[in-house]
Write an enzyme that holds these catalytic residues in place. Structure first.
Site, PDB file in Angstrom:
ATOM      1  N   GLY A  45       0.844  -1.185   0.000  1.00  0.00           N
ATOM      2  CA  GLY A  45       0.000   0.000   0.000  1.00  0.00           C
ATOM      3  C   GLY A  45       0.878   1.233   0.000  1.00  0.00           C
ATOM      4  O   GLY A  45       2.115   1.144   0.068  1.00  0.00           O
ATOM      5  N   SER A  46       0.262   2.382  -0.036  1.00  0.00           N
ATOM      6  CA  SER A  46       1.028   3.619  -0.177  1.00  0.00           C
ATOM      7  C   SER A  46       1.985   3.853   0.982  1.00  0.00           C
ATOM      8  O   SER A  46       3.124   4.288   0.789  1.00  0.00           O
ATOM      9  CB  SER A  46       0.065   4.802  -0.305  1.00  0.00           C
ATOM     10  OG  SER A  46      -0.831   4.839   0.814  1.00  0.00           O
ATOM     11  N   GLU A 101       3.598   1.851   2.737  1.00  0.00           N
ATOM     12  CA  GLU A 101       4.696   0.884   2.811  1.00  0.00           C
ATOM     13  C   GLU A 101       5.767   1.125   1.747  1.00  0.00           C
ATOM     14  O   GLU A 101       6.862   0.561   1.819  1.00  0.00           O
ATOM     15  CB  GLU A 101       4.169  -0.555   2.638  1.00  0.00           C
ATOM     16  CG  GLU A 101       3.297  -1.029   3.786  1.00  0.00           C
ATOM     17  CD  GLU A 101       1.937  -0.390   3.754  1.00  0.00           C
ATOM     18  OE1 GLU A 101       1.542   0.201   4.781  1.00  0.00           O
ATOM     19  OE2 GLU A 101       1.266  -0.447   2.719  1.00  0.00           O
ATOM     20  N   GLU A 140      -4.466  -9.757   2.058  1.00  0.00           N
ATOM     21  CA  GLU A 140      -3.598  -9.793   3.232  1.00  0.00           C
ATOM     22  C   GLU A 140      -3.725 -11.077   4.039  1.00  0.00           C
ATOM     23  O   GLU A 140      -2.754 -11.525   4.667  1.00  0.00           O
ATOM     24  CB  GLU A 140      -3.866  -8.576   4.104  1.00  0.00           C
ATOM     25  CG  GLU A 140      -3.313  -7.275   3.544  1.00  0.00           C
ATOM     26  CD  GLU A 140      -4.292  -6.535   2.637  1.00  0.00           C
ATOM     27  OE1 GLU A 140      -5.282  -7.159   2.185  1.00  0.00           O
ATOM     28  OE2 GLU A 140      -4.068  -5.345   2.373  1.00  0.00           O
ATOM     29  N   HIS A 192      -0.777  -3.249   5.071  1.00  0.00           N
ATOM     30  CA  HIS A 192      -1.118  -1.863   4.785  1.00  0.00           C
ATOM     31  C   HIS A 192      -2.069  -1.294   5.834  1.00  0.00           C
ATOM     32  O   HIS A 192      -3.259  -1.622   5.838  1.00  0.00           O
ATOM     33  CB  HIS A 192      -1.745  -1.753   3.393  1.00  0.00           C
ATOM     34  CG  HIS A 192      -2.159  -0.354   3.033  1.00  0.00           C
ATOM     35  ND1 HIS A 192      -1.318   0.725   3.201  1.00  0.00           N
ATOM     36  CD2 HIS A 192      -3.313   0.146   2.532  1.00  0.00           C
ATOM     37  CE1 HIS A 192      -1.945   1.827   2.808  1.00  0.00           C
ATOM     38  NE2 HIS A 192      -3.155   1.501   2.410  1.00  0.00           N
ATOM     39  N   HIS A 251     -14.644 -28.319  22.289  1.00  0.00           N
ATOM     40  CA  HIS A 251     -15.400 -27.574  21.282  1.00  0.00           C
ATOM     41  C   HIS A 251     -16.854 -27.409  21.681  1.00  0.00           C
ATOM     42  O   HIS A 251     -17.526 -26.485  21.215  1.00  0.00           O
ATOM     43  CB  HIS A 251     -15.311 -28.290  19.925  1.00  0.00           C
ATOM     44  CG  HIS A 251     -15.818 -27.475  18.774  1.00  0.00           C
ATOM     45  ND1 HIS A 251     -16.096 -28.010  17.540  1.00  0.00           N
ATOM     46  CD2 HIS A 251     -16.101 -26.150  18.655  1.00  0.00           C
ATOM     47  CE1 HIS A 251     -16.527 -27.068  16.723  1.00  0.00           C
ATOM     48  NE2 HIS A 251     -16.538 -25.930  17.375  1.00  0.00           N
ATOM     49  N   GLY A 257      -9.062 -23.357  14.163  1.00  0.00           N
ATOM     50  CA  GLY A 257     -10.409 -23.549  13.642  1.00  0.00           C
ATOM     51  C   GLY A 257     -10.814 -22.480  12.653  1.00  0.00           C
ATOM     52  O   GLY A 257     -11.892 -22.559  12.056  1.00  0.00           O
TER      53      GLY A 257
END
Length: 537
Positions: free
Chosen positions: A37-38, A40, A59, A82, A289, A411
């Site tokens: 992104g800008s 980075e 991402e 980003h 669970h 999970g």
């Protein structure tokens, strides 16, 4: 070969970017996983030729790839996201990396410091708080000059057991600020369990009438596979796999292998009922669970635990826990003199060979997995994400060797398809086979593009049952009647072969069970990534 600009560290032109690149090179972290992104872009100006940028198209895919790569290399991976939006996209796989105990330095771009007071476009408010609580540590350094030291600290924390992801937010204008180089330190990442607790544990094993081991992902993660096999053989202990384990930690063809524990309290107690001493190695005691009732372990039994994570030891409801590195602890137990001999327990019976489907019927998952087991090299790596089929996969696609099975401990879906890409990057000498449910595949389907772009010979096997079968199966726990419709669980008309080709991968559809074995053999031998869409009942 040119690398970073040759700038004298004492000059004003030695910047945060130079210091960070030098540090990453020294740590062996020359692959950066990202989706740019800008904010980075300043990091990648004058990008050194000995570094590579591993692009993911979303991402969550980026973090999944970095997770697989870090697990396979046993070193932290470096991720660049980003701002707030990119971290938000990645959060599901950050959560999984935290549960997988995967060492990972996650960085995210931030708007320039001079703009932050104006609530600028694409900034991240309270950036260090955004990924919590699923990172071990997070910060946005107070000064640009502090960024290299913050990243070094992040590395040490990520690699310290229990390992896991860390997060550093870096304003875009920090990279060009002059700074001093940093000197990396030696930091020990493994801790030895308390000797007195290990003595009590060893005494209990020596006195056991019928011991059982329950192994978790930390055994394979911590390179304790061989030591655990030796300890089980010494005590003739039956070995179960802990619920929801993301790694294989014991050979599933071994005479002492007893099978997999479900994430249900009553069933765990039932399956362990004949054992007086229960030893959980690298595993929680126990992961559930569904809500349960009654005792946590069988009446008259005792629970002992060796775990690298003090938080897991703290919430265990019963028993004695030793906290520290699994391999070191097991090696100390093996160093004790052998004082007892006991007969070997009965071997777990082999499962029946699944029948081929009748004419006009779809093949079962059991048949598909049994066929795959016959087609693959036992040394190949299975990366799995097919929750509804997992018990069947465990039965008919056994794992025999360390570091040849990976899935998510969380999970959360969307991990294993990109993780297969990262693992294949780290282990080019190994064949990687990703076994993915059709519902799971749609969470990170863009991983196919990365596999194709990198020309990795991964075989993606999609088990296509056209539904979220895990939810339909699980609905009975919440009071649904048999046959009652479960809303939002049907997945008709998804063409995975077309999607594979759209991402640059080859693909083949299989519905005839008689063709499956040859298709799988051909796909496994294929020199580029290929997707095999298998119609299952």
């Amino acid at each position: 070969m040119p690398v970073t600009p040759q700038v004298a560290p004492s000059s004003n032109s030695y910047t945060v970017r130079h210091a960070v690149i030098a540090m990453l090179r020294e740590l062996g972290m020359t692959r950066i996983f990202g989706n740019p992104g800008s904010t980075e872009l300043p990091l990648f100006r004058d990008y050194p030729e000995d570094f590579s940028y591993e692009l993911g198209l979303q991402e969550a895919v980026v973090v999944g790839m970095a997770d697989g790569y870090a697990q396979a290399t046993r070193n932290a991976s470096f991720v660049n996201l980003h701002s707030a939006a990119g971290v938000g996209h990645a959060m599901a796989n950050i959560f999984t990396a935290f549960k997988n105990r995967t060492p990972m330095i996650i960085t995210a771009g931030q708007q320039a410091r001079s703009l932050l007071q104006f609530d600028p476009f694409l900034h991240s408010r309270d950036a260090a708080e955004l990924p919590k609580p699923y990172v071990k540590w997070s910060c946005e350094p107070a000064r640009a000059e502090d960024v290299p030291q913050a990243l070094a600290r992040a590395y040490y924390i990520a690699m310290q057991e229990p390992r896991g992801p860390v997060f550093v937010s870096i304003p875009a204008d920090d990279w060009d600020v002059p700074c001093e180089p940093i000197t990396l330190r030696h930091v020990g990442f493994e801790t030895r369990p308390n000797p007195q607790t290990l003595t009590a544990l060893g005494d209990a094993l020596d006195a056991a009438r019928s011991p059982a081991f329950v192994v978790g992902a930390a055994v394979d993660r911590g390179q304790a596979w061989d030591a655990v096999v030796a300890l089980a053989e010494r005590h003739q202990a039956r070995v179960f796999v802990a619920p929801m384990s993301g790694r294989c930690s014991f050979p599933e063809d071994h005479p002492l292998f007893a099978g997999f524990l479900p994430a249900m309290r009553e069933r765990i107690v039932e399956l362990l009922g004949s054992h007086d001493k229960i030893f959980a190695l690298g595993a929680a005691a126990f992961t559930y669970h569904v809500e349960g009732a009654g005792p946590f372990i069988p009446a008259g039994s005792e629970l002992f635990q060796l775990i690298e994570d003090p938080a897991i030891a703290a919430w265990a409801p019963v028993g004695t826990a030793a906290v520290g590195n699994i391999r070191l602890g097991v090696e100390e137990l093996l160093a004790r003199p052998q004082v007892t001999e006991r007969p070997a327990p009965a071997r777990k019976p082999a499962p029946p060979v699944p029948a081929a489907p009748a004419a006009g019927e779809r093949m079962s998952v059991a048949y598909a997995m049994h066929t795959l087991a016959g087609a693959r090299d036992p040394q190949s790596i299975i990366v799995e994400e097919a929750p509804s089929s997992r018990p069947t996969i465990q039965t008919y696609l056994p794992i025999f060797h360390s570091e040849t099975f990976f899935t998510m401990c969380s999970g959360g879906l969307g991990h294993s398809m990109p993780a297969a890409v990262g693992i294949a990057m780290a282990k080019p000498e190994k064949k990687v086979i990703a076994v993915i449910g059709d519902g799971s595949a749609m969470y990170a389907i863009q991983a196919l593009w990365s596999a194709a772009n990198l020309r990795l010979p991964i075989t993606f096997v999609i088990l296509k049952n056209r539904r979220y079968a895990a939810l339909q199966d699980f609905s009975r726990v919440f009071g649904y009647r048999e046959g009652e419709k479960v809303e939002g669980t049907e997945l008709p008309d998804i063409d995975f072969v077309a999607m594979a080709k759209g991402h640059g991968c080859d693909g083949v559809h299989v519905q005839d069970a008689g063709q499956l074995a040859q298709v799988l053999k051909d796909a496994i031998a294929y020199p580029r990534p290929i997707l095999v869409e298998v119609e299952v009942a």
